[in-house]
Structures are given as C-alpha cells and as structure tokens.
Enzyme design. Structure first.
Site, PDB file in Angstrom:
ATOM      1  N   HIS A 179       6.788 -15.410 -10.020  1.00 51.22           N
ATOM      2  CA  HIS A 179       6.888 -15.781 -11.429  1.00 51.22           C
ATOM      3  C   HIS A 179       8.340 -16.182 -11.719  1.00 51.22           C
ATOM      4  O   HIS A 179       9.184 -16.215 -10.828  1.00 51.22           O
ATOM      5  CB  HIS A 179       6.419 -14.627 -12.309  1.00 51.22           C
ATOM      6  CG  HIS A 179       5.009 -14.193 -12.004  1.00 51.22           C
ATOM      7  ND1 HIS A 179       3.921 -15.014 -12.203  1.00 51.22           N
ATOM      8  CD2 HIS A 179       4.517 -13.035 -11.466  1.00 51.22           C
ATOM      9  CE1 HIS A 179       2.817 -14.382 -11.824  1.00 51.22           C
ATOM     10  NE2 HIS A 179       3.152 -13.187 -11.380  1.00 51.22           N
ATOM     11  N   ARG A 224      13.417  -2.971  -5.800  1.00 54.19           N
ATOM     12  CA  ARG A 224      13.222  -1.644  -6.395  1.00 54.19           C
ATOM     13  C   ARG A 224      11.864  -1.127  -5.935  1.00 54.19           C
ATOM     14  O   ARG A 224      10.860  -1.813  -6.034  1.00 54.19           O
ATOM     15  CB  ARG A 224      13.276  -1.779  -7.917  1.00 54.19           C
ATOM     16  CG  ARG A 224      13.257  -0.486  -8.689  1.00 54.19           C
ATOM     17  CD  ARG A 224      13.415  -0.775 -10.180  1.00 54.19           C
ATOM     18  NE  ARG A 224      13.388   0.448 -10.974  1.00 54.19           N
ATOM     19  CZ  ARG A 224      12.275   1.020 -11.415  1.00 54.19           C
ATOM     20  NH1 ARG A 224      11.105   0.464 -11.140  1.00 54.19           N
ATOM     21  NH2 ARG A 224      12.323   2.131 -12.126  1.00 54.19           N
ATOM     22  N   ASP A 225      11.815   0.101  -5.390  1.00 53.52           N
ATOM     23  CA  ASP A 225      10.598   0.684  -4.809  1.00 53.52           C
ATOM     24  C   ASP A 225       9.979  -0.290  -3.808  1.00 53.52           C
ATOM     25  O   ASP A 225       8.791  -0.598  -3.851  1.00 53.52           O
ATOM     26  CB  ASP A 225       9.590   1.050  -5.902  1.00 53.52           C
ATOM     27  CG  ASP A 225       8.442   1.921  -5.355  1.00 53.52           C
ATOM     28  OD1 ASP A 225       8.649   2.600  -4.341  1.00 53.52           O
ATOM     29  OD2 ASP A 225       7.340   1.892  -5.943  1.00 53.52           O
ATOM     30  N   HIS A 226      10.805  -0.770  -2.892  1.00 52.38           N
ATOM     31  CA  HIS A 226      10.382  -1.755  -1.892  1.00 52.38           C
ATOM     32  C   HIS A 226       9.209  -1.216  -1.078  1.00 52.38           C
ATOM     33  O   HIS A 226       9.267  -0.135  -0.518  1.00 52.38           O
ATOM     34  CB  HIS A 226      11.564  -2.062  -0.964  1.00 52.38           C
ATOM     35  CG  HIS A 226      11.301  -3.133   0.035  1.00 52.38           C
ATOM     36  ND1 HIS A 226      11.686  -4.446  -0.150  1.00 52.38           N
ATOM     37  CD2 HIS A 226      10.690  -3.103   1.242  1.00 52.38           C
ATOM     38  CE1 HIS A 226      11.332  -5.166   0.895  1.00 52.38           C
ATOM     39  NE2 HIS A 226      10.725  -4.368   1.753  1.00 52.38           N
ATOM     40  N   ALA A 227       8.121  -1.991  -1.017  1.00 50.02           N
ATOM     41  CA  ALA A 227       6.924  -1.637  -0.233  1.00 50.02           C
ATOM     42  C   ALA A 227       6.361  -0.278  -0.611  1.00 50.02           C
ATOM     43  O   ALA A 227       5.829   0.445   0.229  1.00 50.02           O
ATOM     44  CB  ALA A 227       7.229  -1.692   1.266  1.00 50.02           C
ATOM     45  N   THR A 284       7.865 -10.817   0.021  1.00 46.67           N
ATOM     46  CA  THR A 284       6.975 -10.658  -1.133  1.00 46.67           C
ATOM     47  C   THR A 284       5.530 -10.588  -0.685  1.00 46.67           C
ATOM     48  O   THR A 284       5.158 -11.161   0.336  1.00 46.67           O
ATOM     49  CB  THR A 284       7.161 -11.814  -2.133  1.00 46.67           C
ATOM     50  OG1 THR A 284       6.255 -11.648  -3.223  1.00 46.67           O
ATOM     51  CG2 THR A 284       6.900 -13.171  -1.475  1.00 46.67           C
ATOM     52  N   ARG A 285       4.742  -9.845  -1.454  1.00 46.72           N
ATOM     53  CA  ARG A 285       3.295  -9.808  -1.247  1.00 46.72           C
ATOM     54  C   ARG A 285       2.571 -10.114  -2.561  1.00 46.72           C
ATOM     55  O   ARG A 285       1.370  -9.936  -2.665  1.00 46.72           O
ATOM     56  CB  ARG A 285       2.845  -8.455  -0.702  1.00 46.72           C
ATOM     57  CG  ARG A 285       3.253  -7.250  -1.517  1.00 46.72           C
ATOM     58  CD  ARG A 285       2.658  -5.962  -0.980  1.00 46.72           C
ATOM     59  NE  ARG A 285       1.845  -5.291  -1.957  1.00 46.72           N
ATOM     60  CZ  ARG A 285       2.304  -4.448  -2.882  1.00 46.72           C
ATOM     61  NH1 ARG A 285       3.596  -4.192  -2.956  1.00 46.72           N
ATOM     62  NH2 ARG A 285       1.488  -3.874  -3.732  1.00 46.72           N
ATOM     63  N   ARG A 302     -25.317   7.872   9.122  1.00 49.04           N
ATOM     64  CA  ARG A 302     -25.279   7.788   7.653  1.00 49.04           C
ATOM     65  C   ARG A 302     -24.043   7.024   7.179  1.00 49.04           C
ATOM     66  O   ARG A 302     -24.121   6.231   6.240  1.00 49.04           O
ATOM     67  CB  ARG A 302     -25.316   9.203   7.053  1.00 49.04           C
ATOM     68  CG  ARG A 302     -26.733   9.788   7.036  1.00 49.04           C
ATOM     69  CD  ARG A 302     -26.772  11.146   6.373  1.00 49.04           C
ATOM     70  NE  ARG A 302     -26.199  12.165   7.235  1.00 49.04           N
ATOM     71  CZ  ARG A 302     -26.040  13.441   6.864  1.00 49.04           C
ATOM     72  NH1 ARG A 302     -26.380  13.822   5.650  1.00 49.04           N
ATOM     73  NH2 ARG A 302     -25.535  14.323   7.700  1.00 49.04           N
ATOM     74  N   ARG A 311     -32.694   1.310   3.978  1.00 48.50           N
ATOM     75  CA  ARG A 311     -33.159   1.952   5.211  1.00 48.50           C
ATOM     76  C   ARG A 311     -34.299   1.162   5.851  1.00 48.50           C
ATOM     77  O   ARG A 311     -34.394   1.044   7.069  1.00 48.50           O
ATOM     78  CB  ARG A 311     -33.629   3.372   4.912  1.00 48.50           C
ATOM     79  CG  ARG A 311     -32.518   4.388   4.803  1.00 48.50           C
ATOM     80  CD  ARG A 311     -32.048   4.825   6.178  1.00 48.50           C
ATOM     81  NE  ARG A 311     -30.948   5.784   6.124  1.00 48.50           N
ATOM     82  CZ  ARG A 311     -30.395   6.311   7.200  1.00 48.50           C
ATOM     83  NH1 ARG A 311     -30.822   5.971   8.398  1.00 48.50           N
ATOM     84  NH2 ARG A 311     -29.403   7.156   7.090  1.00 48.50           N
ATOM     85  N   MET A 339      15.152  -8.266 -13.388  1.00 48.49           N
ATOM     86  CA  MET A 339      15.383  -9.392 -14.286  1.00 48.49           C
ATOM     87  C   MET A 339      14.468  -9.288 -15.513  1.00 48.49           C
ATOM     88  O   MET A 339      13.263  -9.039 -15.384  1.00 48.49           O
ATOM     89  CB  MET A 339      15.128 -10.715 -13.568  1.00 48.49           C
ATOM     90  CG  MET A 339      15.877 -10.878 -12.247  1.00 48.49           C
ATOM     91  SD  MET A 339      17.666 -10.862 -12.417  1.00 48.49           S
ATOM     92  CE  MET A 339      17.912 -12.363 -13.357  1.00 48.49           C
ATOM     93  N   HIS A 371      11.160 -13.903 -10.549  1.00 47.22           N
ATOM     94  CA  HIS A 371      11.411 -13.943  -9.111  1.00 47.22           C
ATOM     95  C   HIS A 371      12.258 -15.162  -8.751  1.00 47.22           C
ATOM     96  O   HIS A 371      13.136 -15.085  -7.884  1.00 47.22           O
ATOM     97  CB  HIS A 371      10.087 -13.991  -8.336  1.00 47.22           C
ATOM     98  CG  HIS A 371       9.202 -12.812  -8.560  1.00 47.22           C
ATOM     99  ND1 HIS A 371       8.010 -12.901  -9.225  1.00 47.22           N
ATOM    100  CD2 HIS A 371       9.349 -11.507  -8.222  1.00 47.22           C
ATOM    101  CE1 HIS A 371       7.445 -11.711  -9.273  1.00 47.22           C
ATOM    102  NE2 HIS A 371       8.237 -10.846  -8.683  1.00 47.22           N
TER     103      HIS A 371
END
Length: 692
Positions: free
Chosen positions: A320, A409-412, A315-316, A570, A556, A450, A323
């Site tokens: 909740h 689902r849609d891991h990473a 997990t990142r 720049r 500057r 879930m 989970h």
C-alpha cells in the site's frame, strides 16, 4: 577406500576431488586424456578408479567400440556427487587457510576471507557467484536413470520450498538437510556444529514407517508431488526429535496457536532424516516464471547493472502507499537500490494468496523508478518465528546478493498466542538481528511506522511528527482493511493505490458473496444431521449460492466407503470432507458438513484449509452423551457398550470438545427449526448472508 585415505591424507583427498570433478566435466574422455588432465600416470589413474568404484563413488561399465583406449565408461553415483561437494568444501577451506597464513606473513593482517567456521561473514563482493548443489546437466541425466532404482520420498510443499533453496544456494552454507548434531546446535543456540550462525532447523521429516525402511548410508530419491525427481540424498542421520523442546527453543513456546508449532505436532512426520543432497533439477513453477530468480541470477543482474548496495524488502502482504513511502525512505537512507522480494512459498494460514499479491505488486511496480528498483519472488516456506526468522531472512537475502534488509515491527510474527497476547515483542526481531548483524553479513534498516498526515497530504514516520497535537493522523490497520473489503466499504486513495484495491476486491468480494463452510461437530445422535438438513433448506430458500450437504453418513457411503473407524481412518475421512468443502468454498458455494469430527487437531487442519478461501463456521452441537445414548436411534451405543463396535466416540474413544466454536447449540428440549435459526442468525451477524 579413497574416502578413508583422504581423511588422513590431504594430497590424496585433493586428487580424489580432482578425479570426480574431471569425470563429471568430461565423462566420455579416454583414460589417457583423464590421466593427462590430472597429471598422473595411467597406472595411478587405474588404482584411483578402482578405489573410487569400491567406495561407491563411481560405476564402471564396459563400452563397445573400435577405440580400445575407451573400453570403459565412468559414471559418478549419487554418493560420488555428494562426496565431490564435501571434498570441494574441504579443498577450499584448506586453500583459504593457506592464503590467510601467507597474507598474514606478508602484511601482518588477516586477509578477511571467510574461514570455515564463520562462513556467514559477508563475502567481500556481494555480486560474486555462490555455490549451488546442482550437478552438471550430463550428470543429472545419468542420476535420473540411476535414481529409478532408489527408494523415493515424495516431498511435502514445505519440503519442496526448502529443497529448492538448498539447491540454488539460498540456504548457503547448508549442503543438505541437517544432521542430528547440526539440528541440536541450531535448536539450542542457533549455530551449526561447526559454529556457523544458522537459526532455523531445515529437516526432512518423514513417517515412522518410511524411516524404518531406510538404512543409514542409503541414497534416496527426493521427488515432487507429481513424482518428478528433484534431487538425491545420502541419509547419514535418523532420529526422533523432541518436538516440544524444538517448539520452545525455536518459536518461544510450545503453543498450538502458533501455526508452525501446530504444523510441527500435527502435520510434520515423527522422524527426521539428515544428510547431503545432490541437486538434479529445480522444481517447476508455471506461474510468474519471469519473476523467479535464483541467488546467482539476482547477483548476475546486480552485477550487470552495477548495483553495489541493494536493500531488500521482505513482504508477504500486498503493498500500500505506506509501504511505498517506507521503501523509498529505506533505499535513500541506505543509499542503495531496492529489491522488492516477496515470499510466494508458504506463509501464514489466512494470508492473501500469492497470485493476488503478485498481481498487486506488479500493479504498483511502475510507481517506483525503474532504474533503481526491481522485484523478484522468493519461494520460501515461512515459519513465522519472529526474531529467529528475521535472522534467517537476513542470511537468505545476503545469499541473494543484498547488502541491506528492512526489518519490520514484529517481523514475521504469527499474531496472538493462546492467552491472547503477541508471541513476540514488537522490536524483538530487530534486537536479535542487530546482535548478529556483522555475522549475518547484511545491514539492517529499521522499519519506520508510517502514518498519513492529512494536513500535509503525505506519509511521515510516526515517531518523527513533532506537531502531533495540531495535525490529523490517519491510519488503517490490517484488520480494518479486511473489514472494509469484507463489507464492501470504501478504501480511501490516501491509504492504497486504486490498482491494488481493484485486485483485492476481485479476490475478496464482500462476504455476502463469498463461499463459506458451516462445520457441525458433536456426538453421534446429537442432532447434527437433522440441523444441517434444516439449515440447507433455509439457505436454498434464500438462494444466491449453491448449497452442498456433506453429511457424515452420505460421505461414508460415497467418498469413504473403504475406510474403517480407527483414529487414522476417521481423521482421513474428515480430511476428505475438508478438502471437498474447501473446493466448494473456493468456488463461491456453501458447504455444510456434519461429521462427528472428535479431534481438535483434525478440525483445526480442516479450518486452515478452508480459511484460505472463505469463512469457516464451527458449530458445536452440544448434546450430552447421556442424551445421545438415550436417543440411540441407530442402536450404535448399545453395540458399543456390548463391545461389538470398537473405538466408538464417547464410549471407548474420546471426544475433544471445541474450546471456541463460532456457535454452540443445545438440542435438548429445543426444536430443530430453532437450532437452524440460531445458525442463520450467526451467519447474518458474520456478514456471510444478507439480513432479511
């Protein structure tokens, strides 16, 4: 040379390996003791020592003392340490092959031990120690002294994450940064040159100037950003990669909307170096030290508790209630203990900072049964590579002693691409993981979506609810959660734990109390500074937060007085402005920036730096170049037309117009007060200031 002999003579190769191992283990032993340990004559030992010294594997120094049997001291060099690792691997490979052949002769079946070309097969025992790349403490002290004379490379934050996992075995079987042959295999077909499954390029990217200063075969010192040496590396490969090809193959598209692709093109060095590393010491972490475990430390912990089956939860994000229910079910399904294994290295720009996340994890850890659950932090630099990342995470978790892993689902996944579509399909990661599951050596536990069923007051897998038409299904998306935090709205207890909400509110107060940056960009003379000054006065009149103006000319003069106007200078000037603005934003203030900032990549880098701490509001002052040149109050356009100012934006150097700024203002035939008021209205609509 011993190494050339060894390549053609396995017995000689084994003897050199044993010699290096003996010198590393007992550097102060006499020649007689060393010869006895190797079971060879003193004459044979002297020949070996001379050959090893000629090959650069050891150094021999005279030693003073009364004992004539200890006239010399022997020290393994950086190259010797790397050679010892290589010889050890070849020694083990031969022994595995010999054992497998004997096993087959006696039983008629394979032993099941991992052959060299398939080292990612599961180990028979997930609790057994795995190889690390560190030398002994005594050798590390000697290498630190020796490394003082080596060319040094200061590692980036991402490289430090990679190096730590290389050294502690988290990236096993890698022995260093990828060679060009391994890199090409990984990019094109997710395999090292020897056939081992490995989905992610682990490369040491450096500048062209640094690469030009290095010879192949040279040893370099790898240091952290404070100059502390962490490892040495023997540079065996140097090449300039095709980064567009790497992006297409590894991330699925050469699209700058992908954070790793943007990093690849605009942050990573242009040249890659490859070669084996010798670990001296691990990076120092001052935060949550009791929660950071190496793979072998976790394996020892599992061994101590008798955990034979361990399911990892990657997990990142904060945890909740959904989970918690998901992890409970996953552990039950796998009949395994649970390792909560959050990433605290580099994640996606805009993610909740890891300090807040770890406090959230600790706040809910007591909701789990202590006897079956533990938590450890993983210092991994994520690439957000979806399917490939899932396979990579599986190999890393296997190295940490896990037998199962939850794949979401849609891991990473990194979110939307430039066309507004998801980079990866919702189940692409699960499909690729399942395809390589046996070779990864870890079993996948599918992520169950879930949802909360109000009538039954419990979480259930969405696809298992048979009476959907007769119950109320509740769910809060990540976007909705962020909106509620931003606007100070209620977050119901059925969704999250009060302890987690409290931590999130501490870090993410309502937007009207957060710091933010307004970043004006446009041609010289477009009116940026004038509008910025008017905005500053209006915000100061409102009060509530300190306001700082970082105008191009002021910066500057006070921050970048030594810089010229080349593209490199720049860019550096804008990066400095971005850094100061990020600090102001982080500490709850308002930063107003008004540079020209002509380059999209630089503006994006500044945005990412600031959005870690608060909102970034890009305002394109869209005055035409013709109108700016007509105004020319400073006479700069005239000088540029005459060739007296080189690389002048709009004349001799391009201006890359923002594609999707938060606001675009026109200044021709519009007074300054009206332009500043447009910005105020935008800030109100974003919730950054309270409406008046």
């Amino acid at each position: 040379m011993p190494t050339s002999v060894a390549k053609h003579n396995p017995a000689e190769e084994d003897l050199i390996f044993r010699l290096l191992r003996q010198l590393d283990a007992a550097p102060g032993a006499s020649q007689r003791a060393t010869a006895a340990a190797l079971d060879i004559s003193l004459g044979r030992l002297n020949a070996l020592l001379r050959g090893a010294a000629e090959a650069g594997l050891i150094t021999i120094n005279a030693r003073s003392g009364p004992d004539k049997r200890q006239r010399f001291a022997y020290t393994i060099t950086t190259r010797g340490a790397a050679e010892k690792t290589r010889l050890r691997d070849q020694f083990l490979a031969r022994k595995f092959a010999e054992y497998d052949a004997l096993h087959a002769e006696l039983t008629g079946t394979s032993s099941g031990l991992s052959p060299l070309k398939h080292r990612t097969h599961p180990m028979q025992n997930n609790l057994a120690p795995i190889p690390e790349l560190y030398v002994s403490y005594e050798s590390a002290q000697k290498l630190k002294v020796e490394a003082a004379d080596l060319t040094s490379h200061d590692l980036t934050p991402r490289q430090i994450c990679d190096l730590e996992l290389l050294m502690n075995g988290g990236f096993n079987p890698l022995k260093g940064f990828l060679s060009v042959e391994d890199y090409n295999g990984v990019v094109d077909n997710m395999r090292l040159a020897d056939g081992t499954l490995w989905p992610m390029p682990i490369t040491l990217d450096v500048s062209e100037s640094f690469a030009d200063s290095i010879e192949l075969g040279q040893d370099i010192a790898l240091r952290d950003q404070e100059g502390v040496i962490l490892a040495t590396m023997t540079v065996t490969d140097r090449w300039t990669p095709n980064k567009s090809h790497e992006a297409e193959k590894v991330f699925g598209a050469d699209d700058l909307a992908h954070p790793a692709v943007n990093y690849l093109h605009h942050t990573a060095g242009k040249v890659y170096l490859g070669g084996p590393i010798t670990g001296i010491q691990q990076p120092v972490h001052y935060d949550f030290r009791g929660r950071r475990d190496t793979p072998n430390e976790l394996r020892a912990y599992f061994r101590k508790l008798g955990w034979r089956r361990v399911v990892a939860f990657q997990t990142r994000n904060p945890l909740h209630r959904a989970h918690q229910e998901l992890t409970f079910r996953a552990a039950k399904e796998a009949q395994a203990n649970l390792l909560i294994h959050p990433v605290v290295g580099m994640t996606k720009p805009g993610d909740v900072d890891h300090f807040t996340r770890v406090r959230c994890y600790e706040a809910v850890l007591d909701k789990y049964p202590q006897s079956t659950t533990t938590m450890s932090l993983l210092n991994l630099a994520m690439r957000m590579a979806g399917p490939r990342e899932a396979v990579w995470h599986g190999i890393i978790r296997r190295n940490h002693g896990c037998t199962h892993m939850i794949v979401g689902r849609d891991h990473a996944g990194p979110g939307k691409n430039s066309a507004g579509e998801d980079f990866y399909g919702p189940y692409d990661a699960q499909d690729l993981f399942r395809e390589h599951e046996a070779e990864i050596g870890i079993e996948m536990v599918d992520f169950k979506h879930m949802v909360y069923v109000q009538e039954r007051a419990q979480y259930e897998p969405n696809d298992e609810i048979e009476d959907k038409d007769n119950v109320t299904i509740l769910n809060i998306s990540g976007t909705e959660l962020r909106r509620r935090l931003r606007e100070g709205l209620e977050i119901p207890e059925w969704f999250s734990f009060p302890e987690v909400v409290k931590e999130l509110r501490r870090t993410s107060p309502p937007r009207s109390k957060q710091g933010f940056t307004v970043f004006f960009t446009g041609f010289s003379g477009s009116g940026k500074s004038t509008i910025a000054n008017a905005l500053m006065v209006k915000l100061m009149e409102m009060g509530g937060r300190p306001v700082t103006l970082l105008d191009g000319d002021i910066v500057r003069k006070n921050l970048s007085s030594e810089l010229g106007f080349s593209k490199e200078h720049r860019d550096l000037n804008i990066r400095r402005i971005g850094y100061v603005a990020s600090e102001i934003t982080k500490n709850g203030g308002i930063a107003i920036c008004a540079p020209i900032a002509p380059y999209t990549a630089t503006r994006r880098a500044v945005r990412e730096e600031i959005e870690q701490y608060g909102a970034f509001v890009e305002v394109h002052v869209a005055t035409s170049i013709e109108e700016c040149e007509r105004r020319d109050r400073k006479g700069l356009y005239k000088l540029a037309r005459e060739g007296k100012i080189k690389e002048f934006t709009g004349i001799s150097d391009p201006y890359e117009e923002p594609a999707n700024p938060e606001l675009r203002v026109e200044t021709e035939n519009v007074d300054v007060d009206n332009c500043a008021h447009q910005v105020i209205l935008k800030l109100e609509s974003m919730g950054l200031i309270a409406a008046h």
